[in-house]
Scaffold this motif. Sequence first.
Motif, PDB file in Angstrom:
ATOM      1  N   ASP A   1     -47.248 -24.733  47.132  1.00 58.77           N
ATOM      2  CA  ASP A   1     -46.219 -24.602  47.957  1.00 58.77           C
ATOM      3  C   ASP A   1     -45.017 -23.712  47.465  1.00 58.77           C
ATOM      4  O   ASP A   1     -44.105 -23.134  48.105  1.00 58.77           O
ATOM      5  CB  ASP A   1     -45.527 -25.881  48.207  1.00 58.77           C
ATOM      6  N   ASP A   2     -45.293 -23.341  46.048  1.00 54.35           N
ATOM      7  CA  ASP A   2     -44.288 -22.594  45.263  1.00 54.35           C
ATOM      8  C   ASP A   2     -44.886 -21.144  45.556  1.00 54.35           C
ATOM      9  O   ASP A   2     -45.851 -20.602  45.434  1.00 54.35           O
ATOM     10  CB  ASP A   2     -44.570 -22.908  43.889  1.00 54.35           C
ATOM     11  N   GLU A   3     -43.709 -20.467  45.924  1.00 52.41           N
ATOM     12  CA  GLU A   3     -43.891 -18.983  46.433  1.00 52.41           C
ATOM     13  C   GLU A   3     -44.327 -18.107  45.188  1.00 52.41           C
ATOM     14  O   GLU A   3     -45.020 -17.266  45.010  1.00 52.41           O
ATOM     15  CB  GLU A   3     -42.654 -18.243  46.995  1.00 52.41           C
ATOM     16  N   LYS A   4     -43.749 -18.217  43.916  1.00 53.12           N
ATOM     17  CA  LYS A   4     -44.028 -17.438  42.781  1.00 53.12           C
ATOM     18  C   LYS A   4     -45.433 -17.736  42.226  1.00 53.12           C
ATOM     19  O   LYS A   4     -46.163 -17.153  41.974  1.00 53.12           O
ATOM     20  CB  LYS A   4     -42.955 -18.000  41.438  1.00 53.12           C
ATOM     21  N   GLU A   5     -45.670 -19.045  42.319  1.00 53.79           N
ATOM     22  CA  GLU A   5     -47.069 -19.438  42.204  1.00 53.79           C
ATOM     23  C   GLU A   5     -48.132 -18.837  42.924  1.00 53.79           C
ATOM     24  O   GLU A   5     -49.236 -18.054  42.462  1.00 53.79           O
ATOM     25  CB  GLU A   5     -47.248 -21.008  42.033  1.00 53.79           C
ATOM     26  N   ARG A   6     -47.725 -18.716  44.288  1.00 50.66           N
ATOM     27  CA  ARG A   6     -48.675 -18.291  45.165  1.00 50.66           C
ATOM     28  C   ARG A   6     -48.991 -16.722  44.949  1.00 50.66           C
ATOM     29  O   ARG A   6     -49.879 -16.094  44.988  1.00 50.66           O
ATOM     30  CB  ARG A   6     -48.277 -18.368  46.647  1.00 50.66           C
ATOM     31  N   ASN A   7     -47.717 -15.697  44.612  1.00 57.38           N
ATOM     32  CA  ASN A   7     -47.844 -14.503  44.381  1.00 57.38           C
ATOM     33  C   ASN A   7     -48.512 -14.336  43.174  1.00 57.38           C
ATOM     34  O   ASN A   7     -49.398 -13.216  43.040  1.00 57.38           O
ATOM     35  CB  ASN A   7     -46.301 -14.156  44.137  1.00 57.38           C
ATOM     36  N   ALA A   8     -48.537 -15.228  41.969  1.00 54.12           N
ATOM     37  CA  ALA A   8     -49.227 -14.991  40.643  1.00 54.12           C
ATOM     38  C   ALA A   8     -50.769 -15.191  41.015  1.00 54.12           C
ATOM     39  O   ALA A   8     -51.491 -14.442  40.586  1.00 54.12           O
ATOM     40  CB  ALA A   8     -48.543 -15.939  39.703  1.00 54.12           C
ATOM     41  N   LEU A   9     -51.032 -16.035  42.012  1.00 53.84           N
ATOM     42  CA  LEU A   9     -52.512 -16.297  42.329  1.00 53.84           C
ATOM     43  C   LEU A   9     -52.864 -15.124  43.004  1.00 53.84           C
ATOM     44  O   LEU A   9     -53.910 -14.746  42.602  1.00 53.84           O
ATOM     45  CB  LEU A   9     -52.606 -17.535  43.087  1.00 53.84           C
ATOM     46  N   ILE A  10     -52.018 -14.607  43.950  1.00 54.32           N
ATOM     47  CA  ILE A  10     -52.716 -13.456  44.813  1.00 54.32           C
ATOM     48  C   ILE A  10     -52.639 -12.279  43.881  1.00 54.32           C
ATOM     49  O   ILE A  10     -53.633 -11.586  43.879  1.00 54.32           O
ATOM     50  CB  ILE A  10     -51.650 -13.107  45.991  1.00 54.32           C
TER      51      ILE A  10
END
Length: 541
Positions: free
Chosen positions: A431-440
């Motif tokens: 749900d964390d945007e930073k974490e999602r950007n890092a995963l992407i």
Amino acid sequence: MGSFCLILFVCVAAFWFLANEYPTLFGIYVPACAVKRLTFKIIVSLTLLLSVLISGISDVTSNMSARFGDLSMDCQSMMVVVLSSLIVLILLKIFGIRGSAAYALIGGMEACRVGMGHGGNLSWFLSFLCAPVMALALSYVVSLLLRKTLSRSHIHLLTLSYHLRQALIFCLIFTAFALGVNWGGFLMGGAASFMSEAFPPFIVLAVLASALVTMSPFMREMSDENAGEYSDFSIYTVLSAGLATALTLLVFSFNQFTGFIGLEAVPLSASSLIYASVAGAELSGRSRLIETEKYFKEIIAMVITPTGALLISYLISELMGKNEDSLMDFTVLSAAMIVLVVLIFFGYARRQRRQKEMTERLVHSQQQQIYENSRALNDMQLKVVISENQALHNAVEMKRQEVMNVALSIVEQREYLESLSEMVRKLSASDDEKERNALITDLGTSLKQRLSYDRDVDTAYFYAQAESLHEDFNAKLSENFPDLTQQERRLATLLRLGFSSKYISTLMNITVKSVEISRYRLRQKLGLSKGDNLVNFIKSI
């Protein structure tokens, strides 16, 4: 001593004939006659013995008795005749000329007749010269008739061949019969000419039969040697030569026939007749079957044999007549005769042994050559089998390696997909945007790295396969143009395969413009001018 001289006379005539004239006369039948060797020998031997037994019907016997019977030759004179005959026959044999024992013995007996003041007679010598001419003419006519008659017949080839083989057996029997009548009359008449008392004809038959049995192994070898000379003769030539020889022998055995041409019945040389008959067949068929040198030797033998024996016999008789101190008496002459016969026997045996040794060496050499060729062939076959096995092993190993690579690739692909699946799951659960950007960002980097790795692996595998298929091309390219780089050699390989610049750019991971620049540089290194086609040049290497 009379019986001894009789046996000696018959032995010299019979053994010399069997050793020199028999192979020439009957050797011509060996390649063409379709009978077994033992049957062949039995037919000839029995026919000869039976015809000799009835040879008293021929006028040769009476002519010999009338010609030399009044001489009352003693054993010493007969020994001189036999000795002079052997001398001239051996001298001719040294020079490779086969003289006739009949001609030599008759020449020696004529010398005795001249020495006793009875005078000479050339009719016998004229018969010796006319007989081959008759044989030549008869062979010419018979050969022409055979060829013309059989060429016009409509008999099947196999049937014709069968009938010709049967005719050949008849011709063989006819020749042996005619020879027995002619030479039997010579043996009987010659024996009767110096035997004051009646002699039993079975002595001549016994000596002749013994000679046939004794000479049988040697006659086989000599007939085989002469058969090689006659191996190219057609059955027409054999038939015409055999019939002409047999007819000539019969004609010159009876005064009723020879009287028409003013000659007498005389014994004839079988070898001179057979060569004359073959010459007639040659004239008919317009071909050359026997070397000219052999014809010259037969002509020399016909002339030299009787005249040489006559001169030598006359010379020995004259020396004996003037030598009253018995320096060359009957005992010395007998000893010389025995020594000469022994030398002839051992010389002949030595010659046969040498020929046998030469034949054995030749056979051994041929067998050794066959063995070496067989061994070399086996070695070559073994090398081929080993090479094929190695090729099959390499192919199996390559397939095995390919299967292993595919299996490893499947495992590696599965692991990579599982890692992608895990990253996607985390991305959807975060749900964390930073974490999602890092995963992407990690996902994109992983995909780029994977794409680059797959491209390198596939390209490397492709180049490896291409270079293995075009191994000769790459070798020639490296040898003729050593300055080319690996990238330029790969470009040449792709051009040889017919790929366009677009496909080449994808395979080499460069732009289309870079491919064009690389092609330009490759043209320069290959030394091509502006009008030369790069692809055609590469395909011609």
